[in-house]
Design an enzyme around this catalytic site. Structure first.
Site, PDB file in Angstrom:
ATOM      1  N   HIS A 172      -1.038   3.537   4.716  1.00 25.57           N
ATOM      2  CA  HIS A 172      -1.788   4.383   3.875  1.00 25.57           C
ATOM      3  C   HIS A 172      -2.134   5.750   4.629  1.00 25.57           C
ATOM      4  O   HIS A 172      -1.873   5.755   5.873  1.00 25.57           O
ATOM      5  CB  HIS A 172      -3.365   3.757   4.036  1.00 25.57           C
ATOM      6  CG  HIS A 172      -4.293   4.119   2.888  1.00 25.57           C
ATOM      7  ND1 HIS A 172      -4.746   5.543   3.007  1.00 25.57           N
ATOM      8  CD2 HIS A 172      -4.895   3.842   1.818  1.00 25.57           C
ATOM      9  CE1 HIS A 172      -5.785   5.665   2.042  1.00 25.57           C
ATOM     10  NE2 HIS A 172      -5.642   4.647   1.284  1.00 25.57           N
ATOM     11  N   THR A 187      -6.240   2.772  -5.340  1.00 26.34           N
ATOM     12  CA  THR A 187      -6.032   1.274  -5.148  1.00 26.34           C
ATOM     13  C   THR A 187      -7.117   0.608  -6.165  1.00 26.34           C
ATOM     14  O   THR A 187      -6.318  -0.514  -6.695  1.00 26.34           O
ATOM     15  CB  THR A 187      -6.214   0.955  -3.629  1.00 26.34           C
ATOM     16  OG1 THR A 187      -5.317   1.493  -3.040  1.00 26.34           O
ATOM     17  CG2 THR A 187      -6.199  -0.445  -3.464  1.00 26.34           C
ATOM     18  N   GLU A 201       0.920  -1.162  -0.133  1.00 24.44           N
ATOM     19  CA  GLU A 201       0.084   0.077  -0.111  1.00 24.44           C
ATOM     20  C   GLU A 201       0.883   1.392  -0.116  1.00 24.44           C
ATOM     21  O   GLU A 201       1.830   1.536   0.946  1.00 24.44           O
ATOM     22  CB  GLU A 201      -0.904  -0.054   1.259  1.00 24.44           C
ATOM     23  CG  GLU A 201      -1.773   1.391   1.524  1.00 24.44           C
ATOM     24  CD  GLU A 201      -2.637   1.419  -0.032  1.00 24.44           C
ATOM     25  OE1 GLU A 201      -2.647   2.590  -0.067  1.00 24.44           O
ATOM     26  OE2 GLU A 201      -3.366   0.678  -0.170  1.00 24.44           O
ATOM     27  N   ASP A 249       0.890   0.276  -5.168  1.00 30.93           N
ATOM     28  CA  ASP A 249      -0.168   0.489  -6.086  1.00 30.93           C
ATOM     29  C   ASP A 249      -0.224   1.853  -6.341  1.00 30.93           C
ATOM     30  O   ASP A 249      -0.867   2.125  -7.509  1.00 30.93           O
ATOM     31  CB  ASP A 249      -1.555   0.085  -5.261  1.00 30.93           C
ATOM     32  CG  ASP A 249      -1.580   0.846  -3.944  1.00 30.93           C
ATOM     33  OD1 ASP A 249      -0.678   1.314  -3.429  1.00 30.93           O
ATOM     34  OD2 ASP A 249      -2.736   0.962  -3.385  1.00 30.93           O
ATOM     35  N   HIS A 250       0.080   2.652  -6.012  1.00 36.59           N
ATOM     36  CA  HIS A 250       0.246   4.165  -6.182  1.00 36.59           C
ATOM     37  C   HIS A 250       1.048   4.993  -5.283  1.00 36.59           C
ATOM     38  O   HIS A 250       1.692   4.545  -4.347  1.00 36.59           O
ATOM     39  CB  HIS A 250      -1.353   4.875  -6.137  1.00 36.59           C
ATOM     40  CG  HIS A 250      -1.915   4.781  -4.908  1.00 36.59           C
ATOM     41  ND1 HIS A 250      -1.627   5.402  -3.713  1.00 36.59           N
ATOM     42  CD2 HIS A 250      -3.021   3.673  -4.514  1.00 36.59           C
ATOM     43  CE1 HIS A 250      -2.484   5.133  -2.844  1.00 36.59           C
ATOM     44  NE2 HIS A 250      -3.314   4.188  -3.054  1.00 36.59           N
TER      45      HIS A 250
END
Length: 724
Positions: free
Chosen positions: A421, A305, A261, A480-481
């Site tokens: 996150h 996500t 994440e 993911d990002h």
């Protein structure tokens, strides 16, 4: 002076005067917000003029409607309209601060699927100055309440009201004409939402987005199978043969996908105060049997996500607005990895320590073909086990082993971590590294949650090695990002050791980790420029699964003919030769800005841009029109969503029956659980209660180092430097 002031007061006491005041205040406020609260990339006098005009047209139009209304209701209307518009501006300021984008209708539609912790995230970035967007509302209410302005009960001439409406349309038309003179094809080509707001204003963007959302909702009804023809032609013309050397080298092995994440590539092999931020992932990255990709980019849009999952498991882009998993995940037909793997003899499962409905996963995963979805309800939760967007990673991964050991082999399993996150909240007892010292309260704790994530991964890898799954599996890790948005430029510059950041630096900052490990795999670092859209075809080639004629927009990254063009969702791109980001063009190899393109460069850039625009356009058409329902491919059986149930009782019964295959880890261990092989130092567990929950950074770090050391000793051969 008194006489002039008297005339001014007299003018305000008319309905038209009040309209002028409230329109003017809103216009000025909006312009200031555009300049100070958003990063729109305004350049040059013309763009400054357009930005100044952009809020005016809709302000005149919307407030001007009040001139058609009689008496006090006209004033009430204008104040309510001002409040609504100001609230919309306020909401976009908060959303933009962390996500560098504006709120869309699809995003609102899907907010229920991603709202559990969104409120906490937005509250964490709220600033006192944000409330100044309501100052004009308070002001006009005050001058009416205290009698400074009297309500004009006289009727405003209809012809004059109509003239104001015509004026607003004229201003809007002039705004659009100026915008198109500076940026042709603004509303018809794939542009960043920032462009629309910069050139037309927030209200025009909202209208534009509403029209697009309505059009997209009708596309499914009007869709025909023939619409796949040009898409099929485009994919065929741009197809590249997969790498023969790697074809099928991971055939028949389990596939374990670990979702890192918000982890970005820059933390790999990076140290803070002499300590590796991600020591366990670094070892995995350098392993002689790991293929790592150091120029791999996230390509997500608003879905973050969810967009990453859409690309990884479908080789389709997320949508330009909202999340495709939310808007289309329930109804659309997909040719997804889970379904494809199941049809090739694999059992499939997704693991996520949050509610099943987040990002509409409980429906989208059925469309993707996941047999099992182990969400929050499947886990034992106690006080302190959940933080932010779900279970803490160490606890989540430890408890996931209970289901992982029961999956019939070979299996395809995806584990989604969440502790790293935003807003990067971590309790003191889980901290084992100091914060960064950039002075940015949002950015500084990122290093601590990234370090915690890495420790969690180290514990999982140790378990996989102890149980033998490590050597029976292809393990893929991906970020993911981005974790740190472009709105934190000073902090980014300090972390990267730069004096300042350019748009080129921000483009390179979008890199995320991607690595694939498999026993016997010839590892090393692949420098090809690639992105999340390429994961599916790359993995399929390693597994030896053929998908001729598949509607995939990615390519095998290992292919020697791979084109190395990475499309961002807003139409920007990175390629081997050129990088276009935020309206600027650069030479990718050096970061040198190209300010005066030669005719040859213009032609080269146009060719890349056309390719990027086409693949984004065609991917959107597939999703918006649900076109894959018309696809007929011999090697793929369409998913029947009714075959899947994520009801906990029925799913566990199904998992229990699956043990009859005698292929699961627990069955191969003669029915004995392997959970005792999972070691974690998570302080939340009662078994670790005797350990001090307030250890200093150095002592906690020592524990982490021991874990890393254990990991190293268990596979010393994996530290080969040949992969550097």
């Amino acid at each position: 002076m008194n006489r002039l002031w008297g005339k001014f007061r007299q003018g305000l006491n008319t309905k038209f005067g009040f309209f002028m005041l409230i329109t003017g205040l809103f216009w000025i406020k909006s312009y200031i917000a555009y300049q100070t609260k958003f990063t729109l990339g305004v350049q040059g006098g013309m763009q400054e003029l357009i930005l100044a005009i952009s809020p005016l047209g809709f302000a005149i139009l919307l407030f001007g409607i009040g001139l058609y209304i009689r008496g006090k209701w006209a004033y009430w209307y204008m104040i309510i309209m001002d409040t609504i518009l100001s609230t919309w501006l306020f909401a976009n300021i908060l959303y933009y601060r962390e996500f560098s984008d504006f709120i869309t209708f699809n995003l609102i539609k899907g907010s229920g699927s991603a709202s559990d912790n969104l409120g906490k995230s937005l509250m964490g970035i709220l600033r006192t100055t944000d409330f100044l967007v309501f100052i004009d509302v308070i002001f006009v209410i005050a001058i009416l309440a205290f009698g400074f302005v009297k309500i004009d009960q006289s009727k405003f001439k209809l012809m004059n009201s109509f003239a104001v409406t015509v004026l607003s349309i004229g201003v809007l038309a002039a705004n659009l004409a100026l915008a198109y003179s500076n940026r042709s094809g603004l509303l018809t080509r794939t542009f960043d939402n920032n462009y629309i707001v910069k050139y037309l204003g927030l209200q025009s963007f909202t209208l534009y987005d509403g029209v697009k959302s309505f059009e997209n909702s009708n596309k499914k009804k009007e869709a025909k199978g023939s619409q796949l023809d040009p898409i099929k032609k485009f994919i065929k013309e741009n197809n590249v043969p997969a790498n023969v050397e790697y074809k099928g080298v991971a055939k028949g092995k389990n596939v374990i996908i670990i979702h890192l994440e918000s982890l970005q590539q820059f933390v790999i092999n990076k140290k803070w105060k002499g300590e590796e931020i991600t020591p366990n992932i670094n070892k995995f990255y350098k392993d002689k049997n790991t293929l790592a990709y150091d120029n791999f980019f996230n390509q997500v849009g608003q879905g973050k996500t969810a967009d990453a999952e859409m690309m990884l498991e479908n080789s389709l882009f997320g949508l330009a607005e909202g999340s495709a998993m939310v808007t289309d995940g329930t109804t659309n037909t997909f040719q997804s990895m889970p379904a494809l793997m199941q049809q090739n003899g694999y059992s499939t499962a997704a693991f996520h320590g949050d509610v099943a409905s987040f990002w509409n996963r409980d429906n989208a995963y059925k469309s993707f073909g996941y047999q099992y979805f182990f969400s929050k309800q499947y886990y034992t939760l106690k006080k302190g086990y959940v933080s932010g967007y779900g279970m803490k990673d160490k606890l989540f991964l430890q408890q996931s082993a209970k289901y992982l050991e029961q999956l019939p082999q070979p299996f395809y399993a995806k584990l989604i971590t969440v502790s790293n996150h935003y807003p990067y909240g971590i309790e003191k007892k889980n901290v084992s590294i100091d914060k960064w010292d950039t002075g940015d309260s949002t950015v500084d704790p990122y290093v601590q949650t990234a370090h915690y994530l890495d420790q969690s991964i180290g514990e999982l890898l140790n378990y996989l090695k102890k149980t033998g799954l490590y050597n029976k599996s292809t393990i893929m890790m991906y970020g993911d990002h981005y974790g740190i948005s472009n709105n934190h430029k000073p902090a980014i510059a300090k972390i990267l050791g730069l004096k300042g950041v350019t748009n080129y630096d921000l483009a390179m900052f979008q890199k995320v980790p991607f690595m694939i490990h498999s026993p016997g795999l010839k590892g090393g670092v692949n420098h090809n420029y690639s992105g999340e859209i390429d994961v599916m075809p790359t993995l399929l080639n390693l597994l030896g699964i053929k998908t001729p004629g598949a509607y995939q927009f990615g390519h095998d990254i290992n292919s020697k003919q791979y084109n190395q063009i990475v499309a961002f969702r807003n139409g920007d791109f990175v390629s081997k030769k050129y990088t276009k980001y935020g309206g600027d063009l650069y030479l990718t190899a050096t970061g040198e800005q190209v300010t005066d393109e030669t005719p040859a460069q213009k032609q080269e850039v146009k060719k890349i841009q056309d390719y990027v625009n086409k693949e984004l356009e065609y991917s959107d058409k597939i999703i918006n029109g649900d076109l894959l329902r018309f696809a007929k491919l011999d090697w793929f059986k369409k998913v029947n969503k009714s075959d899947y149930s994520y009801n906990m009782k029925s799913a566990l019964e199904q998992l229990n029956k699956a043990q009859s295959s005698k292929t699961s880890l627990i069955e191969q261990n003669h029915g004995k659980s392997t959970l005792d092989d999972y070691e974690t130092d998570a302080p939340e567990l009662e078994s670790n209660a005797d350990k001090s929950s307030s250890s200093s950074s150095s002592s906690s770090d020592s524990s982490a180092s021991k874990s890393s050391s254990s990991d190293s000793s268990s596979s010393s051969s994996s530290s080969s430097e040949s992969s550097k």
